[in-house]
Design an enzyme around this catalytic site. Sequence first.
Site, PDB file in Angstrom:
ATOM      1  N   LYS A  52       0.840  -1.209   0.000  1.00 27.81           N
ATOM      2  CA  LYS A  52       0.000   0.000   0.000  1.00 27.81           C
ATOM      3  C   LYS A  52       0.869   1.250   0.000  1.00 27.81           C
ATOM      4  O   LYS A  52       0.570   2.231  -0.686  1.00 27.81           O
ATOM      5  CB  LYS A  52      -0.921  -0.007   1.243  1.00 27.81           C
ATOM      6  CG  LYS A  52      -2.076  -0.983   1.080  1.00 27.81           C
ATOM      7  CD  LYS A  52      -2.869  -1.190   2.351  1.00 27.81           C
ATOM      8  CE  LYS A  52      -3.859  -2.338   2.108  1.00 27.81           C
ATOM      9  NZ  LYS A  52      -4.537  -2.807   3.289  1.00 27.81           N
ATOM     10  N   GLN A  96      -5.226  -2.322   9.283  1.00 23.72           N
ATOM     11  CA  GLN A  96      -4.900  -3.535   8.533  1.00 23.72           C
ATOM     12  C   GLN A  96      -5.426  -4.764   9.277  1.00 23.72           C
ATOM     13  O   GLN A  96      -5.138  -4.965  10.447  1.00 23.72           O
ATOM     14  CB  GLN A  96      -3.368  -3.629   8.349  1.00 23.72           C
ATOM     15  CG  GLN A  96      -2.913  -4.828   7.548  1.00 23.72           C
ATOM     16  CD  GLN A  96      -3.377  -4.784   6.087  1.00 23.72           C
ATOM     17  OE1 GLN A  96      -3.339  -3.750   5.438  1.00 23.72           O
ATOM     18  NE2 GLN A  96      -3.826  -5.922   5.583  1.00 23.72           N
ATOM     19  N   ASP A 119     -11.636   1.596   3.031  1.00 23.37           N
ATOM     20  CA  ASP A 119     -11.883   0.161   2.765  1.00 23.37           C
ATOM     21  C   ASP A 119     -13.363  -0.091   2.465  1.00 23.37           C
ATOM     22  O   ASP A 119     -13.733  -1.186   2.046  1.00 23.37           O
ATOM     23  CB  ASP A 119     -11.484  -0.686   3.981  1.00 23.37           C
ATOM     24  CG  ASP A 119     -10.009  -1.082   3.939  1.00 23.37           C
ATOM     25  OD1 ASP A 119      -9.426  -1.070   2.838  1.00 23.37           O
ATOM     26  OD2 ASP A 119      -9.448  -1.403   5.008  1.00 23.37           O
TER      27      ASP A 119
END
Length: 289
Positions: A52, A96, A119
Site C-alpha cells: 500500500k 490492517q 476500505d
Amino acid sequence: MAVIMDGKAIAGELKRDINAQVEDIKKRGVIPTLATILIGDNPSSRIYVGGKERDCREVGIEFRLHKLSSNVREDELLELIEKLNSDEKVHGVIVQMPIPGHLDGKKVVASINPEKDVDGLHPYNVGKLWLGVYEFENDLLPCTPKGIMKILDHYGIDLEGKLAVIINRSDLVGKPLAKLFLDRNATVVICHSKTPKLGNRTKAADVVVSAVGRRPSFVLTAEMVKDGATVIDVGMNHIDGKLWGDVDFEQVKKKASHITPVPGGVGPMTRAMLLQNVLIATKLAEGIS
Ligand code: NAP
C-alpha cells in the site's frame, strides 16, 4: 481459448489517471493522505502494508504508517483512530486486518469516520450500498468488488439477466459483490463452505467468482465451469513461494470466454481501487467535485 482479462494493465491506466488527479489536488495546497494502522507483526500484513505504501507513493498520495504492538489495548487503538478522524490532513484511515483476537474488529471499523473509511467497510457505507443510495464512482465501496466490476466493464461483460455464482460470503468480497451484481440485474447465488454439490451450482453459472483461498484443498476445476463462462479468480494462495489463484487456470481458460489470471488479475485492481478511494475521500473532505 478465453480472453485473459488483464487487471494489471487496467490498474496501470487507472493509476496514471489517479496520479494526474492527485497532482491537480496538490496545486490547491492539499496532499491526499492515507493513514494505516498496523497492529503486531503478522508477516502477511507487513507485506500488504508495504504494498500500500509503494502504491501510494507511485501516485503521489502521502502514506502514514502507525505501528502498534500486538498487545495494544482497545481504548488506545480507538484513541489513535479518533485522532486520525479529526486530523484534517488525513483523508483515509485503514486498520490492517486481521487484528489480534482481544480487539473487537467490528467495533474498530465502526469507529473510523465513514468519510475516511477507504476500505468501504463501515456500517454507514455498507448501509448505503445495500440501500442502493450510492454512486459507483463517488462513494466508498469495498476495493475488491469495485475492482471486479471495473474489470467486467472494461471487457464489456454485461451482467443483466446472467446467472452469477460467487463462492465467498465475507463482508470484504462476497456480500458487497453480490449487491453490485444485483444492481446490474444479475441473478446471484452466494456459495460457501457448507454449500452442497458446489460444482452443480458453478456449472450452471454465466459468471463464476471464486474467492476461497484454500488451495490445494479447494480448486475450481474445468469440470465445474460451463463453456463460455466468465471466470473471476480472487483467491490468493501462497504455495512454495509462488502465488496461485483458486482456479485451475490452464484447463479452465480452454472453456471460459473470459478469465482473470493470478497474479495480474483482481489483485492489482484491488490495490488501484484503494488509491481511488483515497482520492474520493480527499475530494469529499475538501469539497472538490
Ligand atoms: P474468508 O473470509 O476466509 O472467505 C473465504 C470464503 O470461502 C468463505 O465464505 C468460506 O465459506 C468459503 N470457503 C472455504 N472453503 C470452501 C470450500 N471448500 N468450498 C466452498 N467455499 C469455501 O476470506 P476473504 O477475506 O473473503 O478472502 C478470500 C480469498 O480471497 C483469500 O484467498 C484472499 O487472500 C483472497 N482475496 C484476494 C483479494 C485480491 O485483491 N485478489 C482481496 C481480498 C481477498 P464459509 O463462509 O462457510 O467459511
